[in-house]
Every structure is written in C-alpha cells, then in structure tokens.
Design an enzyme around this catalytic site. Sequence first.
Site, PDB file in Angstrom:
ATOM      1  N   ASN A  10     -50.313 -16.272  87.143  1.00 13.71           N
ATOM      2  CA  ASN A  10     -51.568 -16.356  87.872  1.00 13.71           C
ATOM      3  C   ASN A  10     -52.143 -17.762  87.731  1.00 13.71           C
ATOM      4  OD1 ASN A  10     -54.422 -16.266  88.389  1.00 13.71           O
ATOM      5  ND2 ASN A  10     -54.357 -14.050  88.237  1.00 13.71           N
ATOM      6  N   ASP A  70     -53.348  -8.397  79.705  1.00 13.39           N
ATOM      7  CA  ASP A  70     -53.052  -7.399  80.718  1.00 13.39           C
ATOM      8  C   ASP A  70     -54.365  -6.696  81.005  1.00 13.39           C
ATOM      9  OD1 ASP A  70     -51.279  -5.979  82.435  1.00 13.39           O
ATOM     10  OD2 ASP A  70     -51.323  -4.295  81.050  1.00 13.39           O
ATOM     11  N   SER A  71     -54.662  -6.511  82.247  1.00 10.23           N
ATOM     12  CA  SER A  71     -55.924  -5.862  82.594  1.00 10.23           C
ATOM     13  C   SER A  71     -55.773  -5.125  83.905  1.00 10.23           C
ATOM     14  CB  SER A  71     -57.049  -6.896  82.698  1.00 10.23           C
ATOM     15  OG  SER A  71     -56.751  -7.828  83.716  1.00 10.23           O
TER      16      SER A  71
END
Length: 82
Positions: A10, A70-71
Amino acid sequence: MPQLLAATSNAHKLAELRAILEPSGIVCLSADDIGGIPDVEETGETFEANAILKATEVARATGHVVFADDSGLETFALDGEP
C-alpha cells in the site's frame, strides 16, 4: 541509520510510515527497495495474528526488522466477520 522494512504494498501506508519515522532518523524501506518480499498467507484468527504472522515470515525471509499490520471492518450483522 536504523532501517525498518514495511511489509505492505500500500503506497499510501508506506508514505504515512515514512512521514512519521524519517524525521526521527529511521529509514523506512519498501519491498521494492530490497527486491521484493514473500507473499504470506494470512491464516490467523485475528487482525493482530495476521500482522504478527506477516512480520515474522517477512523478517525471517529478509533478515530485516519488519513492520506489518492487518486491518479491516467487522460488522455485527455478519457475526463479527469482515
């Protein structure tokens, strides 16, 4: 200068990390900076477990100190599932 490898693809997240860390003298490396990182299957039961799994596996594979997260969103209507 200390280095931290961000285990993320990202670009926005990488830019945020660099903005936070680099004024403190920490170089935030991307996967591209080191020639890539392995894909890690996120098999954990929680977001935290997946982040730990990813950081551990990427650190083992690269020899770098690694940051991973991580979400996602969970909803009551889906019984807490993403």
